[in-house]
Write a protein that holds these residues in place. Structure first.
Motif, short mmCIF file in Angstrom:
data_model
loop_
_atom_site.label_atom_id
_atom_site.label_comp_id
_atom_site.label_asym_id
_atom_site.label_seq_id
_atom_site.Cartn_x
_atom_site.Cartn_y
_atom_site.Cartn_z
N PHE A 98 0.82 -1.20 0.00
CA PHE A 98 0.00 0.00 0.00
C PHE A 98 0.86 1.26 0.00
N ALA A 99 2.02 1.22 0.65
CA ALA A 99 2.92 2.37 0.66
C ALA A 99 3.44 2.66 -0.75
N PHE A 100 3.83 1.61 -1.46
CA PHE A 100 4.31 1.80 -2.83
C PHE A 100 3.21 2.36 -3.72
N VAL A 101 2.01 1.80 -3.62
CA VAL A 101 0.90 2.29 -4.44
C VAL A 101 0.58 3.74 -4.08
N GLY A 102 0.52 4.05 -2.80
CA GLY A 102 0.21 5.42 -2.37
C GLY A 102 1.25 6.42 -2.82
N MET A 103 2.53 6.05 -2.69
CA MET A 103 3.58 6.98 -3.14
C MET A 103 3.61 7.08 -4.66
N GLY A 104 3.19 6.03 -5.35
CA GLY A 104 3.13 6.08 -6.80
C GLY A 104 2.05 7.02 -7.31
N ILE A 144 3.54 2.14 -8.56
CA ILE A 144 2.19 1.55 -8.53
C ILE A 144 2.24 0.07 -8.92
N PRO A 145 2.83 -0.31 -10.07
CA PRO A 145 2.87 -1.75 -10.38
C PRO A 145 3.72 -2.56 -9.40
N VAL A 146 4.76 -1.95 -8.85
CA VAL A 146 5.58 -2.66 -7.85
C VAL A 146 4.74 -2.94 -6.60
N GLY A 147 3.97 -1.93 -6.16
CA GLY A 147 3.11 -2.12 -5.00
C GLY A 147 2.04 -3.17 -5.24
N LEU A 148 1.45 -3.17 -6.43
CA LEU A 148 0.45 -4.19 -6.76
C LEU A 148 1.07 -5.58 -6.81
N ALA A 149 2.31 -5.67 -7.28
CA ALA A 149 2.98 -6.97 -7.30
C ALA A 149 3.24 -7.46 -5.88
N ILE A 150 3.63 -6.57 -4.99
CA ILE A 150 3.84 -6.97 -3.59
C ILE A 150 2.52 -7.40 -2.96
N LEU A 151 1.46 -6.66 -3.24
CA LEU A 151 0.14 -7.02 -2.69
C LEU A 151 -0.36 -8.34 -3.27
N SER A 152 0.08 -8.70 -4.49
CA SER A 152 -0.42 -9.92 -5.12
C SER A 152 0.04 -11.18 -4.41
N VAL A 153 1.03 -11.07 -3.54
CA VAL A 153 1.48 -12.24 -2.79
C VAL A 153 0.39 -12.69 -1.82
N ASP A 154 -0.36 -11.74 -1.25
CA ASP A 154 -1.35 -12.06 -0.23
C ASP A 154 -2.80 -11.88 -0.67
N SER A 155 -3.04 -11.20 -1.78
CA SER A 155 -4.41 -10.89 -2.19
C SER A 155 -4.75 -11.61 -3.50
N PRO A 156 -5.77 -12.46 -3.49
CA PRO A 156 -6.16 -13.14 -4.73
C PRO A 156 -6.60 -12.16 -5.83
N LEU A 157 -7.25 -11.07 -5.45
CA LEU A 157 -7.69 -10.09 -6.45
C LEU A 157 -6.50 -9.41 -7.11
N ALA A 158 -5.53 -8.98 -6.32
CA ALA A 158 -4.32 -8.36 -6.88
C ALA A 158 -3.52 -9.37 -7.69
N ARG A 159 -3.50 -10.63 -7.24
CA ARG A 159 -2.78 -11.67 -7.97
C ARG A 159 -3.39 -11.88 -9.35
N ARG A 160 -4.71 -11.92 -9.42
CA ARG A 160 -5.40 -12.09 -10.69
C ARG A 160 -5.10 -10.92 -11.62
N PHE A 161 -5.13 -9.70 -11.08
CA PHE A 161 -4.83 -8.52 -11.87
C PHE A 161 -3.39 -8.55 -12.40
N ARG A 162 -2.44 -8.97 -11.55
CA ARG A 162 -1.04 -9.03 -11.96
C ARG A 162 -0.84 -10.06 -13.05
N ARG A 163 -1.47 -11.23 -12.91
CA ARG A 163 -1.32 -12.27 -13.93
C ARG A 163 -1.90 -11.83 -15.26
N ARG A 164 -3.06 -11.20 -15.24
CA ARG A 164 -3.65 -10.71 -16.49
C ARG A 164 -2.78 -9.64 -17.13
N ALA A 165 -2.24 -8.73 -16.31
CA ALA A 165 -1.37 -7.68 -16.83
C ALA A 165 -0.09 -8.28 -17.41
N GLU A 166 0.46 -9.29 -16.75
CA GLU A 166 1.69 -9.92 -17.23
C GLU A 166 1.45 -10.61 -18.57
#
Length: 84
Positions: free
Chosen positions: A25-31, A44-66
């Motif tokens: 959240f700190a990375f996303v907020g500072m982004g 922002i994408p770095v923060g979302l990638a870190i959040l994707s480790v614990d959040s299924p929603l962020a993980r799904r978003f990261r995989r689709r973006a990748e």
């Protein structure tokens, strides 16, 4: 330590879930204030990638973006479907 594999690179993350969520959240907020010096929109994408480790929603978003980025890159390089 937890590890995250992103675009072929392995990144070590803190073992604590709370610390990973706070970091994400700190990375996303500072982004979001990326127009300021030192911080940038790259956070922002770095923060979302870190959040994707614990959040299924962020993980799904990261995989689709990748997948989207890799398809665009392969199409740009001429390695799309049907090319030899």
């Amino acid at each position: 330590m937890s590890k995250m594999k992103l675009w072929g690179r392995t990144v070590r993350l803190p073992r604590s879930r709370l610390l990973r969520v706070v970091m994400g959240f700190a990375f996303v907020g500072m982004g979001l204030v990326g127009f300021l010096p030192v911080v940038g929109f790259w956070m922002i994408p770095v923060g979302l990638a870190i959040l994707s480790v614990d959040s299924p929603l962020a993980r799904r978003f990261r995989r689709r973006a990748e997948v989207w980025v890799l398809r665009r890159y392969n199409r740009w390089k001429g390695r799309g479907v049907g090319s030899a």
